[in-house]
Design a protein around this motif. Structure first.
Motif, short mmCIF file in Angstrom:
data_model
loop_
_atom_site.label_atom_id
_atom_site.label_comp_id
_atom_site.label_asym_id
_atom_site.label_seq_id
_atom_site.Cartn_x
_atom_site.Cartn_y
_atom_site.Cartn_z
N GLU A 126 45.11 36.91 23.41
CA GLU A 126 43.82 37.37 22.93
C GLU A 126 43.34 38.53 23.79
O GLU A 126 43.53 38.54 25.01
CB GLU A 126 42.79 36.23 22.97
N ASP A 127 42.69 39.50 23.14
CA ASP A 127 42.25 40.69 23.86
C ASP A 127 41.12 40.36 24.83
O ASP A 127 41.08 40.89 25.94
CB ASP A 127 41.78 41.75 22.87
N THR A 128 40.20 39.49 24.42
CA THR A 128 39.07 39.12 25.27
C THR A 128 38.75 37.64 25.05
O THR A 128 38.74 37.16 23.92
CB THR A 128 37.83 39.95 24.94
N ILE A 129 38.49 36.94 26.14
CA ILE A 129 38.07 35.54 26.08
C ILE A 129 36.77 35.41 26.87
O ILE A 129 36.74 35.66 28.08
CB ILE A 129 39.12 34.58 26.66
N ASP A 130 35.68 35.05 26.20
CA ASP A 130 34.40 34.82 26.87
C ASP A 130 34.29 33.36 27.30
O ASP A 130 34.81 32.46 26.63
CB ASP A 130 33.24 35.16 25.94
N ALA A 131 33.60 33.15 28.42
CA ALA A 131 33.40 31.81 28.98
C ALA A 131 34.71 31.03 29.01
O ALA A 131 34.85 29.97 28.38
CB ALA A 131 32.35 31.06 28.16
N PRO A 132 35.72 31.53 29.74
CA PRO A 132 37.02 30.84 29.78
C PRO A 132 36.87 29.41 30.29
O PRO A 132 36.00 29.10 31.12
CB PRO A 132 37.84 31.69 30.77
N ALA A 133 37.72 28.54 29.80
CA ALA A 133 37.71 27.15 30.25
C ALA A 133 38.08 27.08 31.73
O ALA A 133 38.93 27.86 32.21
CB ALA A 133 38.69 26.33 29.42
N GLN A 134 37.45 26.21 32.46
CA GLN A 134 37.75 26.05 33.88
C GLN A 134 38.84 24.99 34.05
O GLN A 134 38.79 23.93 33.45
CB GLN A 134 36.49 25.65 34.65
N GLY A 135 39.83 25.34 34.85
CA GLY A 135 40.92 24.41 35.08
C GLY A 135 41.15 24.17 36.55
O GLY A 135 40.38 24.61 37.41
N SER A 136 42.21 23.48 36.85
CA SER A 136 42.56 23.22 38.24
C SER A 136 43.07 24.51 38.87
O SER A 136 43.57 25.41 38.18
CB SER A 136 43.62 22.13 38.33
N ASP A 137 42.95 24.61 40.17
CA ASP A 137 43.30 25.82 40.90
C ASP A 137 44.77 26.18 40.69
O ASP A 137 45.66 25.38 40.97
CB ASP A 137 43.01 25.61 42.39
N LEU A 138 45.02 27.42 40.20
CA LEU A 138 46.38 27.88 39.98
C LEU A 138 47.08 28.26 41.28
O LEU A 138 48.31 28.34 41.34
CB LEU A 138 46.39 29.10 39.05
N PHE A 139 46.29 28.54 42.33
CA PHE A 139 46.85 29.08 43.57
C PHE A 139 46.93 28.01 44.66
O PHE A 139 46.26 26.97 44.60
CB PHE A 139 45.97 30.23 44.07
N SER A 140 47.72 28.30 45.66
CA SER A 140 47.73 27.46 46.85
C SER A 140 46.42 27.66 47.59
O SER A 140 45.73 28.67 47.37
CB SER A 140 48.92 27.82 47.75
N PRO A 141 46.01 26.77 48.50
CA PRO A 141 44.69 26.87 49.13
C PRO A 141 44.50 28.14 49.95
O PRO A 141 43.38 28.66 50.06
CB PRO A 141 44.63 25.62 50.02
N GLU A 142 45.59 28.67 50.55
CA GLU A 142 45.44 29.79 51.47
C GLU A 142 45.20 31.10 50.72
O GLU A 142 45.82 31.38 49.71
CB GLU A 142 46.66 29.94 52.37
N THR A 143 44.27 31.90 51.29
CA THR A 143 44.00 33.24 50.78
C THR A 143 44.17 34.23 51.92
O THR A 143 43.63 34.04 53.01
CB THR A 143 42.57 33.35 50.22
N VAL A 144 44.93 35.29 51.67
CA VAL A 144 45.10 36.36 52.65
C VAL A 144 44.36 37.59 52.12
O VAL A 144 44.44 37.91 50.92
CB VAL A 144 46.59 36.69 52.86
N VAL A 145 43.63 38.27 52.99
CA VAL A 145 42.81 39.42 52.60
C VAL A 145 43.42 40.69 53.18
O VAL A 145 43.63 40.79 54.39
CB VAL A 145 41.35 39.27 53.07
N TRP A 146 43.71 41.65 52.30
CA TRP A 146 44.19 42.96 52.72
C TRP A 146 43.23 44.02 52.21
O TRP A 146 42.58 43.85 51.18
CB TRP A 146 45.57 43.26 52.13
N GLY A 147 43.19 45.15 52.92
CA GLY A 147 42.36 46.26 52.45
C GLY A 147 42.71 47.56 53.14
O GLY A 147 43.28 47.57 54.24
N HIS A 148 42.38 48.67 52.49
CA HIS A 148 42.66 50.00 53.04
C HIS A 148 41.43 50.88 52.92
O HIS A 148 40.74 50.87 51.90
CB HIS A 148 43.82 50.64 52.28
N SER A 149 41.09 51.63 53.98
CA SER A 149 39.98 52.57 53.99
C SER A 149 38.66 51.83 53.73
O SER A 149 38.29 50.95 54.50
CB SER A 149 40.23 53.68 52.97
#
Length: 634
Positions: free
Chosen positions: A414-437
């Protein structure tokens, strides 16, 4: 004005009828010519000594030459000169004419002139529009005065009118360039007028005591001589070519800009709490084959503490399952601009090795990406450029929202989905933050602010490449460079901070008369639209380095910039890398910040990359290697 000239002035004649629009248009030309500053100078020459006349010539030439070197100053002089000349013209017409329609138009002109003067008390933002309006009026007047003109004259008038319309319409898109060009035109007008005065002096038209005889207009006659027509066609085609070139360049350049589509339009009333996923949709940019990417809208906290709408990109391995749980890389992009169209998600290269370090290696290791745009869509001029806590909120809420997305929705066609259904976390718990400038600054603040703003998220570490870690020191270094190329970056800073903080006012730091230029700069992105900004800076020359003033440590803006420095201790591992040839954030600033970072965080890793520029570290395959040349631990 001499009696003979007065008798020829249509504004001083007592008409026997009320003129129509065409007659008024012709009188507009005639009266403007008779009362123009140049005509008044020429009319005064017969009653002026040669010494005074040469003095006038010298003043005009020197003033024009000096203003030619300072086009922004020339605009200011031209503005007040035009106000005075126009007021005199309107007053003369009002005093001498009895035509009801003409007097009504003059009164309207006075009201418009007064509005321009009042509006220019603090800024000249309306001046480019005034210039374009005068071109449109001139075009209309030329079209309406074709009657009784020779064919050659009609061709020239129509050609000039066409050029005026094309150039006037194009100038509305480039107010900064329009303003600077107006300054150059005024300076050149002064120089040309000085040559015209000197020519009349050399012809003996000074101190004669009487007006020189004027040439009698030739009466059109039947002739087979087509030379005037050929000449008119040649000149007319040249004028139209100039107009079409300007209009064509405008259309082409604007066609290269990113466009913000309806995906980003969202009702901002009754928004849910920050970190809520509102909408996902197709990402139309370039995506590697083994990645699946979507755009997203989510709620976050804006610069005034209000709940607002933000955007970004989420990308996951194309073949992942719910059991895979990829790591999340929260990527903070480099400076792209303040306007919504500058958002990486609105472009085509957000997910590329040119813009994300070690990009190929990361997605091959089955990591997922979350890339906030750091751009405000709720209102213009509210993007949190180098505003630490707000950038952190945009980033942390992007991670929150991405963690509620279901695999079914992100893999949907679908091109656009409003108010997407909430599900269980797709990712592992850890988050790494990168950035430039700019993103490096945002990444550092995201790591600092996470424990208080989003304690449920686990930030495993932060990597900042060539970050603008200390905004005040960075701003001072831009000012100290005395290069006009930094004007766009300064415009982003002044605009963003004046929008975010009630005690920071743009007018306090932007030179009078420069607002149209600064507002044009901060409305453009660092993509192809920056070509117009570069042209503006080239035309400004040395004055491009003096658009701002009063930004020092004691100023309110200076204090706010200092508050947004990413200094102090970090609760997570910190990686800091920079190139020794960085031309944006100077090596001196990097070294100073690195020492502070090591002192407060002894375990921080600092990498220097020999001969790398500001962008080189972003694309260096060793940019985030564990043991690059030059690495040291705090």
């Amino acid at each position: 004005m001499s009696p003979s000239a007065r008798s020829r002035n249509p504004a001083t004649q007592a008409p026997n009828h009320n003129p129509g629009i065409r007659e008024l248009a012709q009188q507009y030309f005639d009266t403007r010519a008779l009362l123009s500053p140049a005509h008044r100078i020429f009319s005064a020459l017969p009653h002026t000594s040669a010494l005074v006349a040469w003095g006038i010539t010298a003043v005009l030439f020197i003033a024009g030459g000096l203003l030619l070197l300072k086009p922004l100053t020339a605009v200011l002089v031209a503005f007040y000169f035009w106000i005075a000349a126009t007021a005199w013209l309107l007053f003369t017409v009002l005093r001498t004419t009895k035509h009801r329609l003409a007097r009504t138009l003059v009164i309207v002109g006075f009201v418009a002139l007064a509005a321009i003067v009042v509006g220019s008390a603090y800024t000249l933002n309306t001046l480019p529009a005034v210039g374009a309006s005068l071109l449109f009026v001139g075009a209309l007047a030329r079209i309406m005065t074709l009657k009784k003109k020779t064919p050659a004259q009609k061709i020239l008038r129509l050609s000039v009118a066409a050029m005026y319309v094309l150039v006037g319409a194009s100038s509305m898109f480039w107010p900064d360039i329009t303003l600077v060009v107006m300054g150059y035109i005024f300076a050149l007008w002064l120089i040309i007028t000085s040559f015209r005065v000197s020519s009349r002096i050399l012809k003996g038209e000074v101190a004669t005591g009487h007006q020189p005889a004027e040439a009698t207009p030739s009466t059109p006659h039947n002739s087979k001589n087509i030379a005037p027509l050929i000449g008119a066609f040649a000149v007319g085609l040249s004028l139209i070519f100039v107009g079409m070139t300007v209009a064509g360049a405008t259309m082409w350049l604007r066609s290269t800009f990113n466009q913000v589509d309806s995906f980003y339009s969202y009702d901002t009333t009754n928004l849910p709490e920050p970190g809520t996923l509102l909408r996902i949709g197709a990402y139309n940019g370039n995506v590697p084959e083994n990645l699946l990417a979507k755009r997203m809208l989510y709620t976050t906290t804006g610069t005034s503490g209000q709940t607002t709408v933000a955007s970004g990109i989420i990308a996951i391995p194309a073949d992942m399952t719910e059991a895979d749980k990829p790591h999340m890389l929260l990527w903070e992009h480099s400076t792209t601009g303040l306007a919504p169209a500058c958002s990486p998600s609105a472009g085509s290269t957000a997910l590329s090795a040119q813009n994300i370090p070690a990009f190929v290696d990361v997605y091959k290791e089955n990591w997922g990406f979350v890339a906030p745009d750091l751009t405000s869509f709720e209102q213009t001029r509210a993007t949190p450029f180098l505003i630490g806590e707000t950038q952190a909120a945009y980033s942390l809420d992007a991670a929150r929202a991405a963690r509620t997305l279901t695999l079914a929705d992100i893999t949907s066609t679908e091109d656009t989905i409003d108010a997407p259904a909430q599900g269980s976390d797709l990712f592992s718990p850890e988050t790494v933050v990168w950035g430039h400038s700019q993103g490096g600054h945002a990444a550092l603040w995201t790591a600092k602010h996470a424990s208080s703003y989003a304690p449920e998220l686990t930030i495993s570490g932060v990597a900042a490449l060539a970050p603008i870690a200390e905004p005040f020191e960075f701003t001072q270094s831009l000012i100290d460079t005395k290069q006009s190329s930094v004007a766009m970056m300064l415009s982003y800073i002044v605009d963003s901070y004046s929008s975010a903080y009630d005690d920071v006012t743009e007018q306090d730091y932007v030179r009078f008369g420069a607002s149209p230029i600064v507002n044009s700069l901060d409305s453009r992105c660092t993509d192809s639209s920056s070509l117009a900004s570069a042209m503006s800076m080239i035309l400004l020359g040395a004055e491009g380095t003096n658009l701002y003033s009063g930004i020092d440590e004691s100023s309110t803006l200076g204090q706010r910039l200092t508050q947004n420095a990413a200094v102090g201790t970090f609760d997570v591992p910190v990686f800091y890398g920079w190139g020794t040839q960085d031309e944006v954030v100077t090596p001196q600033l990097h070294e100073k910040y690195g020492e502070q970072l090591c002192t407060a965080n002894p375990t921080a890793t600092i990498n220097t990359y020999v001969d790398d520029t500001h962008l080189d570290v972003l694309r260096n395959p060793q940019a985030l290697a564990t043991s690059p040349h030059g690495a040291k631990t705090g």
